[in-house]
Motif scaffolding. Structure first.
Motif, PDB file in Angstrom:
ATOM      1  N   ARG A  34       7.797  -8.365  -6.829  1.00  0.00           N
ATOM      2  CA  ARG A  34       6.689  -7.618  -6.552  1.00  0.00           C
ATOM      3  C   ARG A  34       5.163  -7.937  -7.055  1.00  0.00           C
ATOM      4  O   ARG A  34       5.198  -7.552  -8.604  1.00  0.00           O
ATOM      5  CB  ARG A  34       7.200  -6.593  -5.797  1.00  0.00           C
ATOM      6  N   ASN A  35       4.156  -8.436  -6.151  1.00  0.00           N
ATOM      7  CA  ASN A  35       3.122  -8.364  -6.969  1.00  0.00           C
ATOM      8  C   ASN A  35       1.738  -7.874  -7.248  1.00  0.00           C
ATOM      9  O   ASN A  35       1.429  -7.610  -5.486  1.00  0.00           O
ATOM     10  CB  ASN A  35       2.415 -10.103  -6.461  1.00  0.00           C
ATOM     11  N   ILE A  36       1.688  -7.606  -7.954  1.00  0.00           N
ATOM     12  CA  ILE A  36       0.508  -6.605  -8.042  1.00  0.00           C
ATOM     13  C   ILE A  36      -0.754  -7.273  -9.229  1.00  0.00           C
ATOM     14  O   ILE A  36      -0.443  -7.098 -10.333  1.00  0.00           O
ATOM     15  CB  ILE A  36       0.948  -4.884  -8.506  1.00  0.00           C
ATOM     16  N   PHE A  37      -1.801  -7.052  -8.576  1.00  0.00           N
ATOM     17  CA  PHE A  37      -2.687  -7.355  -9.499  1.00  0.00           C
ATOM     18  C   PHE A  37      -3.983  -6.168  -9.513  1.00  0.00           C
ATOM     19  O   PHE A  37      -4.708  -5.361  -9.175  1.00  0.00           O
ATOM     20  CB  PHE A  37      -3.752  -8.366  -8.482  1.00  0.00           C
ATOM     21  N   HIS A  38      -4.721  -6.476 -11.297  1.00  0.00           N
ATOM     22  CA  HIS A  38      -5.240  -5.704 -11.613  1.00  0.00           C
ATOM     23  C   HIS A  38      -6.893  -6.047 -12.149  1.00  0.00           C
ATOM     24  O   HIS A  38      -7.062  -7.345 -13.105  1.00  0.00           O
ATOM     25  CB  HIS A  38      -4.792  -4.676 -13.058  1.00  0.00           C
ATOM     26  N   HIS A  39      -7.197  -6.251 -10.752  1.00  0.00           N
ATOM     27  CA  HIS A  39      -8.509  -6.809 -10.489  1.00  0.00           C
ATOM     28  C   HIS A  39      -9.812  -5.461 -11.220  1.00  0.00           C
ATOM     29  O   HIS A  39     -10.044  -4.218 -11.445  1.00  0.00           O
ATOM     30  CB  HIS A  39      -9.348  -6.878  -9.372  1.00  0.00           C
ATOM     31  N   ASP A  40     -10.581  -6.402 -12.091  1.00  0.00           N
ATOM     32  CA  ASP A  40     -11.813  -5.774 -12.379  1.00  0.00           C
ATOM     33  C   ASP A  40     -12.848  -5.240 -11.418  1.00  0.00           C
ATOM     34  O   ASP A  40     -12.541  -5.881 -10.256  1.00  0.00           O
ATOM     35  CB  ASP A  40     -12.654  -5.552 -13.804  1.00  0.00           C
ATOM     36  N   ILE A  41     -14.302  -4.930 -11.973  1.00  0.00           N
ATOM     37  CA  ILE A  41     -15.067  -4.999 -10.597  1.00  0.00           C
ATOM     38  C   ILE A  41     -16.081  -5.747 -10.671  1.00  0.00           C
ATOM     39  O   ILE A  41     -17.058  -6.352 -10.269  1.00  0.00           O
ATOM     40  CB  ILE A  41     -16.053  -3.765 -11.565  1.00  0.00           C
ATOM     41  N   ALA A  42     -15.670  -7.355 -11.762  1.00  0.00           N
ATOM     42  CA  ALA A  42     -16.249  -8.339 -11.473  1.00  0.00           C
ATOM     43  C   ALA A  42     -17.047  -8.652  -9.624  1.00  0.00           C
ATOM     44  O   ALA A  42     -16.167  -8.020  -8.717  1.00  0.00           O
ATOM     45  CB  ALA A  42     -15.723  -9.544 -11.550  1.00  0.00           C
ATOM     46  N   SER A  43     -18.156  -8.811  -8.791  1.00  0.00           N
ATOM     47  CA  SER A  43     -17.938  -9.251  -8.364  1.00  0.00           C
ATOM     48  C   SER A  43     -17.466 -10.026  -7.304  1.00  0.00           C
ATOM     49  O   SER A  43     -16.659 -10.399  -5.736  1.00  0.00           O
ATOM     50  CB  SER A  43     -19.925 -10.156  -7.917  1.00  0.00           C
ATOM     51  N   TYR A  44     -16.708 -11.217  -7.797  1.00  0.00           N
ATOM     52  CA  TYR A  44     -16.190 -12.129  -7.185  1.00  0.00           C
ATOM     53  C   TYR A  44     -14.597 -11.681  -7.130  1.00  0.00           C
ATOM     54  O   TYR A  44     -13.609 -12.241  -6.096  1.00  0.00           O
ATOM     55  CB  TYR A  44     -15.518 -13.883  -7.308  1.00  0.00           C
ATOM     56  N   HIS A  45     -14.038 -10.594  -7.691  1.00  0.00           N
ATOM     57  CA  HIS A  45     -13.055  -9.841  -7.881  1.00  0.00           C
ATOM     58  C   HIS A  45     -12.831  -8.756  -6.529  1.00  0.00           C
ATOM     59  O   HIS A  45     -12.108  -8.536  -6.009  1.00  0.00           O
ATOM     60  CB  HIS A  45     -12.863  -9.333  -9.032  1.00  0.00           C
ATOM     61  N   THR A  46     -14.363  -7.923  -5.896  1.00  0.00           N
ATOM     62  CA  THR A  46     -14.786  -6.901  -5.338  1.00  0.00           C
ATOM     63  C   THR A  46     -15.154  -7.561  -3.350  1.00  0.00           C
ATOM     64  O   THR A  46     -14.954  -6.492  -2.686  1.00  0.00           O
ATOM     65  CB  THR A  46     -15.525  -5.873  -6.130  1.00  0.00           C
ATOM     66  N   SER A  47     -15.642  -9.444  -3.681  1.00  0.00           N
ATOM     67  CA  SER A  47     -15.886  -9.680  -2.090  1.00  0.00           C
ATOM     68  C   SER A  47     -15.301  -8.991  -1.570  1.00  0.00           C
ATOM     69  O   SER A  47     -14.075  -9.461  -1.537  1.00  0.00           O
ATOM     70  CB  SER A  47     -16.219 -10.826  -2.574  1.00  0.00           C
ATOM     71  N   ALA A  48     -15.326  -8.853   0.012  1.00  0.00           N
ATOM     72  CA  ALA A  48     -14.753  -9.349   0.910  1.00  0.00           C
ATOM     73  C   ALA A  48     -14.090 -10.364   1.435  1.00  0.00           C
ATOM     74  O   ALA A  48     -12.758  -9.915   2.053  1.00  0.00           O
ATOM     75  CB  ALA A  48     -15.509  -9.003   2.135  1.00  0.00           C
ATOM     76  N   GLU A  49     -13.915 -11.493   1.229  1.00  0.00           N
ATOM     77  CA  GLU A  49     -13.422 -12.856   0.887  1.00  0.00           C
ATOM     78  C   GLU A  49     -11.991 -12.226   0.129  1.00  0.00           C
ATOM     79  O   GLU A  49     -11.136 -13.074   0.859  1.00  0.00           O
ATOM     80  CB  GLU A  49     -14.105 -14.527   1.008  1.00  0.00           C
ATOM     81  N   THR A  50     -12.434 -12.597  -1.081  1.00  0.00           N
ATOM     82  CA  THR A  50     -11.510 -12.025  -1.739  1.00  0.00           C
ATOM     83  C   THR A  50     -10.404 -10.832  -1.968  1.00  0.00           C
ATOM     84  O   THR A  50      -9.238 -11.204  -1.901  1.00  0.00           O
ATOM     85  CB  THR A  50     -11.749 -11.151  -3.475  1.00  0.00           C
ATOM     86  N   THR A  51     -10.686  -9.305  -1.112  1.00  0.00           N
ATOM     87  CA  THR A  51      -9.627  -8.719  -0.193  1.00  0.00           C
ATOM     88  C   THR A  51      -9.150  -8.750   1.091  1.00  0.00           C
ATOM     89  O   THR A  51      -8.251  -9.020   0.963  1.00  0.00           O
ATOM     90  CB  THR A  51     -10.415  -7.716  -0.074  1.00  0.00           C
TER      91      THR A  51
END
Length: 109
Positions: A34-51
């Motif tokens: 099971r993969n769970i990622f922990h992203h911070d609030i960097a723009s490339y982490h929170t972008s619609a494309e990444t999501t």
């Protein structure tokens, strides 16, 4: 992660190059995990494309509260230690840089 030629990291690079490499490495070890990622609030982490990309890969995201020392301890302890140990070193390949990073991380108690 360093992008070649010192270009700015953006969501296009993150979703087309970086994350596929990460998923390939993860799948080598255990395809059933099971993969769970922990992203911070960097723009490339929170972008619609990444999501969208992560949702398509069935990856869970763990939330990140801005400015929380409790939720991002590596930013304040482990990574500066590794950064200091790696200061001034040059690596001929990405693999050698990753190996050096792992070696320094495993030295941290």
């Amino acid at each position: 992660m360093l992008q070649e030629n010192r270009k700015t990291v953006n969501s296009e690079w993150y979703t087309t190059i970086c994350l596929p490499e990460v998923f390939e490495e993860i799948s080598k070890n255990d395809r059933q995990c099971r993969n769970i990622f922990h992203h911070d609030i960097a723009s490339y982490h929170t972008s619609a494309e990444t999501t969208r990309f992560l949702n398509g890969q069935n990856i869970e995201l763990m939330g990140h509260q801005p400015y929380s020392l409790d939720l991002a301890p590596n930013d304040f302890s482990s990574f500066p230690t590794v950064k200091n140990k790696s200061h001034g070193q040059r690596f001929p390949s990405r693999e050698e840089a990753v190996d050096a990073f792992k070696m320094h991380v495993f030295e941290i108690s």
